[in-house]
Motif scaffolding. Structure first.
Motif, PDB file in Angstrom:
ATOM      1  N   GLY A   1     -93.851  38.522  65.676  1.00 28.89           N
ATOM      2  CA  GLY A   1     -92.430  38.391  65.859  1.00 28.89           C
ATOM      3  C   GLY A   1     -91.539  38.349  67.064  1.00 28.89           C
ATOM      4  O   GLY A   1     -90.251  37.941  67.101  1.00 28.89           O
ATOM      5  N   SER A   2     -91.976  37.572  68.271  1.00 27.59           N
ATOM      6  CA  SER A   2     -91.496  37.650  69.078  1.00 27.59           C
ATOM      7  C   SER A   2     -92.151  36.366  70.378  1.00 27.59           C
ATOM      8  O   SER A   2     -93.094  35.719  69.380  1.00 27.59           O
ATOM      9  CB  SER A   2     -91.650  38.271  69.999  1.00 27.59           C
ATOM     10  OG  SER A   2     -91.307  40.122  69.611  1.00 27.59           O
ATOM     11  N   LEU A   3     -90.895  35.603  70.497  1.00 24.39           N
ATOM     12  CA  LEU A   3     -91.752  34.656  71.736  1.00 24.39           C
ATOM     13  C   LEU A   3     -91.705  34.754  72.648  1.00 24.39           C
ATOM     14  O   LEU A   3     -91.401  35.633  73.500  1.00 24.39           O
ATOM     15  CB  LEU A   3     -90.022  33.843  71.299  1.00 24.39           C
ATOM     16  CG  LEU A   3     -89.577  33.473  70.597  1.00 24.39           C
ATOM     17  CD1 LEU A   3     -88.216  32.230  71.510  1.00 24.39           C
ATOM     18  CD2 LEU A   3     -89.801  32.093  70.236  1.00 24.39           C
ATOM     19  N   TRP A   4     -93.258  33.972  73.467  1.00 22.62           N
ATOM     20  CA  TRP A   4     -93.388  34.835  74.239  1.00 22.62           C
ATOM     21  C   TRP A   4     -93.853  33.282  75.320  1.00 22.62           C
ATOM     22  O   TRP A   4     -94.070  32.043  74.606  1.00 22.62           O
ATOM     23  CB  TRP A   4     -94.805  34.776  74.350  1.00 22.62           C
ATOM     24  CG  TRP A   4     -94.844  35.856  73.320  1.00 22.62           C
ATOM     25  CD1 TRP A   4     -95.358  36.327  71.965  1.00 22.62           C
ATOM     26  CD2 TRP A   4     -96.025  37.326  73.601  1.00 22.62           C
ATOM     27  NE1 TRP A   4     -95.392  37.323  71.467  1.00 22.62           N
ATOM     28  CE2 TRP A   4     -95.942  37.600  72.179  1.00 22.62           C
ATOM     29  CE3 TRP A   4     -96.259  38.114  74.246  1.00 22.62           C
ATOM     30  CZ2 TRP A   4     -96.062  39.878  73.048  1.00 22.62           C
ATOM     31  CZ3 TRP A   4     -96.254  39.559  74.782  1.00 22.62           C
ATOM     32  CH2 TRP A   4     -96.258  40.164  73.685  1.00 22.62           C
TER      33      TRP A   4
ATOM     34  N   ASN B   1     -87.033  38.174  72.257  1.00 22.25           N
ATOM     35  CA  ASN B   1     -86.393  38.223  70.982  1.00 22.25           C
ATOM     36  C   ASN B   1     -85.799  37.201  70.832  1.00 22.25           C
ATOM     37  O   ASN B   1     -85.011  36.491  71.188  1.00 22.25           O
ATOM     38  CB  ASN B   1     -85.152  39.267  71.010  1.00 22.25           C
ATOM     39  CG  ASN B   1     -84.580  39.998  70.097  1.00 22.25           C
ATOM     40  OD1 ASN B   1     -85.117  39.005  68.540  1.00 22.25           O
ATOM     41  ND2 ASN B   1     -83.330  40.888  69.580  1.00 22.25           N
ATOM     42  N   PRO B   2     -86.543  36.602  69.781  1.00 25.51           N
ATOM     43  CA  PRO B   2     -86.068  35.315  68.897  1.00 25.51           C
ATOM     44  C   PRO B   2     -84.358  35.394  68.255  1.00 25.51           C
ATOM     45  O   PRO B   2     -83.660  34.302  68.269  1.00 25.51           O
ATOM     46  CB  PRO B   2     -86.800  35.115  67.553  1.00 25.51           C
ATOM     47  CG  PRO B   2     -87.620  36.053  67.876  1.00 25.51           C
ATOM     48  CD  PRO B   2     -87.253  37.137  68.562  1.00 25.51           C
TER      49      PRO B   2
ATOM     50  N   GLN C   1     -84.876  39.577  76.339  1.00 21.16           N
ATOM     51  CA  GLN C   1     -86.021  39.920  76.941  1.00 21.16           C
ATOM     52  C   GLN C   1     -86.221  41.589  77.043  1.00 21.16           C
ATOM     53  O   GLN C   1     -85.629  41.400  77.198  1.00 21.16           O
ATOM     54  CB  GLN C   1     -85.959  39.671  79.184  1.00 21.16           C
ATOM     55  CG  GLN C   1     -87.553  39.986  79.131  1.00 21.16           C
ATOM     56  CD  GLN C   1     -87.800  39.559  80.586  1.00 21.16           C
ATOM     57  OE1 GLN C   1     -87.545  38.601  81.132  1.00 21.16           O
ATOM     58  NE2 GLN C   1     -88.112  40.790  81.368  1.00 21.16           N
ATOM     59  N   GLN C   2     -88.052  41.408  76.126  1.00 18.04           N
ATOM     60  CA  GLN C   2     -88.712  43.001  75.445  1.00 18.04           C
ATOM     61  C   GLN C   2     -89.171  43.399  76.612  1.00 18.04           C
ATOM     62  O   GLN C   2     -89.650  44.748  76.501  1.00 18.04           O
ATOM     63  CB  GLN C   2     -88.265  42.477  74.311  1.00 18.04           C
ATOM     64  CG  GLN C   2     -87.673  41.749  73.070  1.00 18.04           C
ATOM     65  CD  GLN C   2     -88.691  41.540  71.718  1.00 18.04           C
ATOM     66  OE1 GLN C   2     -89.753  40.800  71.978  1.00 18.04           O
ATOM     67  NE2 GLN C   2     -88.329  42.341  70.889  1.00 18.04           N
ATOM     68  N   ALA C   3     -89.835  42.416  77.100  1.00 17.60           N
ATOM     69  CA  ALA C   3     -91.188  42.820  77.997  1.00 17.60           C
ATOM     70  C   ALA C   3     -91.517  41.839  79.103  1.00 17.60           C
ATOM     71  O   ALA C   3     -91.340  40.572  78.592  1.00 17.60           O
ATOM     72  CB  ALA C   3     -92.012  43.294  77.112  1.00 17.60           C
ATOM     73  N   SER C   4     -92.053  41.827  80.293  1.00 22.90           N
ATOM     74  CA  SER C   4     -92.379  40.725  81.265  1.00 22.90           C
ATOM     75  C   SER C   4     -94.050  41.588  81.472  1.00 22.90           C
ATOM     76  O   SER C   4     -94.225  43.490  81.727  1.00 22.90           O
ATOM     77  CB  SER C   4     -91.364  40.728  82.561  1.00 22.90           C
ATOM     78  OG  SER C   4     -92.309  40.221  83.301  1.00 22.90           O
ATOM     79  N   PHE C   5     -95.309  40.424  81.456  1.00 26.19           N
ATOM     80  CA  PHE C   5     -96.556  41.003  81.988  1.00 26.19           C
ATOM     81  C   PHE C   5     -96.910  40.282  83.863  1.00 26.19           C
ATOM     82  O   PHE C   5     -96.621  39.213  83.120  1.00 26.19           O
ATOM     83  CB  PHE C   5     -97.012  40.729  80.539  1.00 26.19           C
ATOM     84  CG  PHE C   5     -96.658  41.919  79.538  1.00 26.19           C
ATOM     85  CD1 PHE C   5     -96.879  43.120  80.008  1.00 26.19           C
ATOM     86  CD2 PHE C   5     -96.613  40.906  78.819  1.00 26.19           C
ATOM     87  CE1 PHE C   5     -96.802  43.897  78.478  1.00 26.19           C
ATOM     88  CE2 PHE C   5     -95.833  41.626  77.577  1.00 26.19           C
ATOM     89  CZ  PHE C   5     -95.774  43.212  77.683  1.00 26.19           C
ATOM     90  N   THR C   6     -97.580  40.761  84.270  1.00 21.30           N
ATOM     91  CA  THR C   6     -98.018  39.856  85.775  1.00 21.30           C
ATOM     92  C   THR C   6     -99.038  38.968  85.210  1.00 21.30           C
ATOM     93  O   THR C   6    -100.210  40.032  85.240  1.00 21.30           O
ATOM     94  CB  THR C   6     -97.904  40.368  86.512  1.00 21.30           C
ATOM     95  OG1 THR C   6     -96.606  41.218  86.656  1.00 21.30           O
ATOM     96  CG2 THR C   6     -98.093  40.130  88.218  1.00 21.30           C
TER      97      THR C   6
END
Length: 391
Positions: free
Chosen positions: A338-341, A353-354, A359-364
């Motif tokens: 359900g999200s764009l990555w 969030n489409p 932005q919902q979250a960020s990962f390194t």
């Protein structure tokens, strides 16, 4: 004998207080009046969904000891959000307080695992049971078990692979340096043949019967019959095609290059699968590369400056446009859960969030470029780390 009920009540309260755990603040008896915490999980991995914590009875103040953060510091519930990255497993303590009453929940936070693969993985495919990984500097494709990324085999294709396309039975490799595609049987990895396409093929899409390949070098798309690889047609598109997607009815091609004289680059072209007819070009801005069809919506992303455009596949009308990742360059994108990555330069994956592109979250992750969703986990290829990371 006369019994004073007030003394009995006092004795009961003292007994309940004695049953309380002084460290955790939990109430072993389950009676009301003492603060407790209920957690939706007691372990979490970086990149997983947040852990929801609920205080009872009523509202409380919340605090955290350890890496990560809380979604709120007051209220009956809060969420523990793991950090973007972690080297070792750590324990964090979440405390709920109301006056002098306290309750604590201890959560274990595990680092996100990465699995070594080939050199600079640029493409990941999923056939419903196995992951397929192609490295830009390799001449073969690695097959992995999704549950633990254990190697199941390698298939030699003798060409550098730029993209993977699954047709429901076979996995196709797009071979940019060889101007060809290779058909691999998914069940056992058998090489079923290599077939010529146009100059510098970039990406492919399956329309339910045929395979379509974009040829950036000669501004065309090639249509191949999936059953035997026979070429059914080659059709011109403007602007140097890159990404391609099938929306269930038509194909959409990203025309990456700037417009030639009289041309229509910086657009997406809608192509009719039956005869390759150009049904129209829609301007989306500079350097479109990645295209994903998600039901009635089409997502187009530029390689540069984080430009994202959403189109209605029925009309081609613009639904929204925006920038993600503070305008960072994009190396890959997908839709999952359900999200764009998006994979961003130099080394992060952002979840968006489409509905509003927030932005919902960020990962390194180092050099994130390729994505594949196996129904449970999202797998991301790291160009710089030569590895796969599941989220």
């Amino acid at each position: 004998m006369r019994i004073d009920c007030r003394w009995i009540a006092l004795l009961l309260l003292a007994a309940c207080a004695g049953m309380r755990d002084p460290e955790t603040g939990s109430n072993d008896s389950g009676s009301s009046g003492l603060l407790t915490i209920t957690a939706s999980a007691d372990e979490v991995t970086v990149g997983d969904s947040p852990v929801t914590l609920t205080a009872a009875p009523g509202e409380a103040s919340w605090s955290l000891l350890g890496p990560g953060k809380l979604s709120g510091v007051t209220g009956q519930t809060t969420q523990y959000l793991p950090p973007d990255s972690l080297d070792l497993t750590e324990s964090v303590t979440v405390t709920a307080s109301r006056g002098s009453d306290k309750a604590r929940a201890v959560l274990k936070v595990h680092p996100r695992l990465s699995y070594p693969v080939g050199r600079r993985p640029v493409a990941i495919g999923f056939d419903g049971a196995r992951l397929w990984v192609a490295g830009a500097w390799d001449l073969d494709v690695l097959i992995l078990r999704p549950s633990d990324a254990a190697p199941l085999g390698r298939v030699v294709v003798n060409h550098g692979v730029g993209a993977l396309v699954f047709d429901g039975t076979n996995m196709w490799t797009i071979n940019p340096g060889a101007d060809s595609v290779t058909k691999l049987r998914a069940a056992d990895g058998a090489n079923l043949g290599t077939f010529p396409v146009g100059n510098q093929p970039i990406a492919g899409a399956f329309d339910g019967t045929n395979l379509w390949v974009t040829n950036r070098g000669d501004r065309t798309v090639t249509k191949l019959r999936a059953s035997d690889g026979a070429i059914l047609g080659t059709f011109p598109v403007p602007g140097g095609p890159a990404g391609i997607a099938f929306d269930g009815k038509n194909l959409w091609v990203a025309n990456h290059d700037r417009p030639p004289p009289g041309g229509a680059g910086e657009t997406v072209t809608c192509v009719r699968p039956s005869d390759g007819a150009n049904l129209g070009n829609v301007y989306v801005g500079p350097a479109p590369w990645f295209v994903i069809a998600d039901g009635s919506e089409l997502w187009v992303t530029s390689l540069y400056a984080g430009l994202v455009t959403q189109l209605d596949t029925t009309s081609g009308g613009l639904l929204q446009t925006g920038r993600i990742g503070n305008g960072a360059n994009v190396q890959g994108m997908t839709v999952a859960r359900g999200s764009l990555w998006f994979g961003l330069v130099p080394g992060s994956v952002v979840k968006v969030n489409p509905a509003n592109l927030s932005q919902q979250a960020s990962f390194t992750i180092k050099g994130p470029s390729a994505f594949a969703f196996d129904g449970t986990r999202l797998w991301i290829g790291s160009l710089d780390g030569n590895s796969l990371t599941p989220l």
